[in-house]
Motif scaffolding. Structure first.
Motif, PDB file in Angstrom:
ATOM      1  N   VAL A  31      46.659  44.734  46.073  1.00 43.17           N
ATOM      2  CA  VAL A  31      45.206  44.624  46.092  1.00 43.17           C
ATOM      3  C   VAL A  31      44.745  43.886  44.844  1.00 43.17           C
ATOM      4  O   VAL A  31      45.077  44.276  43.719  1.00 43.17           O
ATOM      5  N   PHE A  32      43.971  42.821  45.051  1.00 42.97           N
ATOM      6  CA  PHE A  32      43.362  42.086  43.952  1.00 42.97           C
ATOM      7  C   PHE A  32      41.856  42.275  44.077  1.00 42.97           C
ATOM      8  O   PHE A  32      41.279  41.996  45.129  1.00 42.97           O
ATOM      9  N   VAL A  33      41.221  42.762  43.005  1.00 41.64           N
ATOM     10  CA  VAL A  33      39.774  42.963  43.000  1.00 41.64           C
ATOM     11  C   VAL A  33      39.166  42.061  41.942  1.00 41.64           C
ATOM     12  O   VAL A  33      39.583  42.082  40.782  1.00 41.64           O
ATOM     13  N   SER A  34      38.206  41.258  42.358  1.00 39.85           N
ATOM     14  CA  SER A  34      37.506  40.358  41.458  1.00 39.85           C
ATOM     15  C   SER A  34      36.055  40.805  41.357  1.00 39.85           C
ATOM     16  O   SER A  34      35.400  41.059  42.366  1.00 39.85           O
ATOM     17  N   ARG A  35      35.579  40.888  40.135  1.00 41.14           N
ATOM     18  CA  ARG A  35      34.193  41.303  39.907  1.00 41.14           C
ATOM     19  C   ARG A  35      33.448  40.213  39.162  1.00 41.14           C
ATOM     20  O   ARG A  35      33.920  39.734  38.133  1.00 41.14           O
ATOM     21  N   SER A  40      31.317  41.626  44.206  1.00 47.68           N
ATOM     22  CA  SER A  40      32.681  42.118  44.107  1.00 47.68           C
ATOM     23  C   SER A  40      33.439  41.693  45.357  1.00 47.68           C
ATOM     24  O   SER A  40      32.898  41.741  46.458  1.00 47.68           O
ATOM     25  N   THR A  41      34.697  41.257  45.176  1.00 49.58           N
ATOM     26  CA  THR A  41      35.546  40.941  46.316  1.00 49.58           C
ATOM     27  C   THR A  41      36.858  41.692  46.166  1.00 49.58           C
ATOM     28  O   THR A  41      37.305  41.986  45.055  1.00 49.58           O
ATOM     29  N   LEU A  84      46.067  35.650  39.422  1.00 50.91           N
ATOM     30  CA  LEU A  84      46.530  36.351  38.229  1.00 50.91           C
ATOM     31  C   LEU A  84      46.616  35.463  36.991  1.00 50.91           C
ATOM     32  O   LEU A  84      46.685  35.974  35.875  1.00 50.91           O
ATOM     33  N   THR A  85      46.587  34.155  37.164  1.00 57.33           N
ATOM     34  CA  THR A  85      46.633  33.267  35.998  1.00 57.33           C
ATOM     35  C   THR A  85      45.260  32.733  35.614  1.00 57.33           C
ATOM     36  O   THR A  85      45.108  32.141  34.555  1.00 57.33           O
ATOM     37  N   ARG A  86      44.284  32.969  36.461  1.00 57.48           N
ATOM     38  CA  ARG A  86      42.926  32.508  36.181  1.00 57.48           C
ATOM     39  C   ARG A  86      42.323  33.378  35.080  1.00 57.48           C
ATOM     40  O   ARG A  86      42.355  34.595  35.160  1.00 57.48           O
ATOM     41  N   SER A  87      41.746  32.765  34.093  1.00 62.43           N
ATOM     42  CA  SER A  87      41.172  33.546  32.991  1.00 62.43           C
ATOM     43  C   SER A  87      39.750  33.985  33.318  1.00 62.43           C
ATOM     44  O   SER A  87      39.062  33.369  34.115  1.00 62.43           O
ATOM     45  N   ALA A  88      39.315  35.034  32.665  1.00 62.31           N
ATOM     46  CA  ALA A  88      37.954  35.561  32.875  1.00 62.31           C
ATOM     47  C   ALA A  88      36.907  34.515  32.505  1.00 62.31           C
ATOM     48  O   ALA A  88      35.891  34.379  33.162  1.00 62.31           O
ATOM     49  N   SER A  89      37.151  33.759  31.457  1.00 64.68           N
ATOM     50  CA  SER A  89      36.167  32.752  31.044  1.00 64.68           C
ATOM     51  C   SER A  89      36.074  31.636  32.079  1.00 64.68           C
ATOM     52  O   SER A  89      34.993  31.129  32.351  1.00 64.68           O
ATOM     53  N   THR A  90      37.188  31.253  32.681  1.00 66.98           N
ATOM     54  CA  THR A  90      37.163  30.222  33.710  1.00 66.98           C
ATOM     55  C   THR A  90      36.368  30.700  34.916  1.00 66.98           C
ATOM     56  O   THR A  90      35.581  29.955  35.483  1.00 66.98           O
ATOM     57  N   THR A  91      36.543  31.952  35.297  1.00 68.13           N
ATOM     58  CA  THR A  91      35.786  32.516  36.413  1.00 68.13           C
ATOM     59  C   THR A  91      34.295  32.470  36.127  1.00 68.13           C
ATOM     60  O   THR A  91      33.497  32.080  36.968  1.00 68.13           O
ATOM     61  N   ALA A  92      33.908  32.854  34.917  1.00 69.05           N
ATOM     62  CA  ALA A  92      32.487  32.853  34.555  1.00 69.05           C
ATOM     63  C   ALA A  92      31.937  31.435  34.537  1.00 69.05           C
ATOM     64  O   ALA A  92      30.833  31.181  35.008  1.00 69.05           O
ATOM     65  N   GLU A  93      32.713  30.486  34.021  1.00 66.66           N
ATOM     66  CA  GLU A  93      32.260  29.101  33.972  1.00 66.66           C
ATOM     67  C   GLU A  93      32.066  28.543  35.374  1.00 66.66           C
ATOM     68  O   GLU A  93      31.093  27.847  35.643  1.00 66.66           O
ATOM     69  N   THR A 105      41.243  43.202  38.616  1.00 70.29           N
ATOM     70  CA  THR A 105      42.395  44.105  38.626  1.00 70.29           C
ATOM     71  C   THR A 105      43.367  43.737  39.740  1.00 70.29           C
ATOM     72  O   THR A 105      42.986  43.138  40.748  1.00 70.29           O
ATOM     73  N   PHE A 106      44.615  44.141  39.544  1.00 69.69           N
ATOM     74  CA  PHE A 106      45.674  43.941  40.528  1.00 69.69           C
ATOM     75  C   PHE A 106      46.501  45.204  40.560  1.00 69.69           C
ATOM     76  O   PHE A 106      46.883  45.731  39.513  1.00 69.69           O
ATOM     77  N   VAL A 107      46.769  45.704  41.775  1.00 70.73           N
ATOM     78  CA  VAL A 107      47.547  46.934  41.904  1.00 70.73           C
ATOM     79  C   VAL A 107      48.349  46.898  43.204  1.00 70.73           C
ATOM     80  O   VAL A 107      47.936  46.271  44.182  1.00 70.73           O
ATOM     81  N   VAL A 108      49.498  47.527  43.176  1.00 66.55           N
ATOM     82  CA  VAL A 108      50.298  47.751  44.386  1.00 66.55           C
ATOM     83  C   VAL A 108      50.275  49.249  44.625  1.00 66.55           C
ATOM     84  O   VAL A 108      50.586  50.033  43.729  1.00 66.55           O
TER      85      VAL A 108
END
Length: 117
Positions: A31-35, A40-41, A84-93, A105-108
């Motif tokens: 599960v990958f959760v992006s906020r 939220s996805t 998992l390699t995308r940075s938080a700052s890149t997402t915000a930009e 977050t990422f969890v199995v």
């Protein structure tokens, strides 16, 4: 776990490969959760066959709801590495918004614990 944006590419690839092996051999899902601000996805991956070549991908967007499809292993691998390699700052930009208050977050975890549509 919080997305490991401070890890080198090789360690992220190794993490994804280990997760894919677990998805194939155990009753678990990734599960990958992006906020992002106001959004939220959640993307879930569960093996769809015993050999790990096909996966059920379930995507939830709090604005659009659930959508499911079957995707090949290579697609899951590439998507997880990218996420998992995308940075938080890149997402915000990219979104033109401030950084989210909570990290991606990422969890199995066991399939029975996954949220479903």
């Amino acid at each position: 776990m919080t997305v490991p944006t401070d890890r080198n590419h090789a360690s992220v690839v190794a993490l994804v490969e280990c997760a894919l092996v677990e998805l194939t051999h155990e009753a678990v899902g990734a599960v990958f959760v992006s906020r992002q601000v106001g959004r939220s996805t959640r993307t879930q991956y569960v093996a769809a066959d015993d050999v790990g070549e096909q996966f059920q991908k379930r995507h939830f967007d709090d604005r659009l709801g659930w959508h499911g499809t079957t995707v090949p292993r290579r697609t899951v691998r590439d998507e997880l590495i990218t996420q998992l390699t995308r940075s938080a700052s890149t997402t915000a930009e990219r979104s033109g918004e401030e950084a989210a208050s909570e990290p991606d977050t990422f969890v199995v975890k066991p399939v029975r614990e996954l949220r479903t549509p």
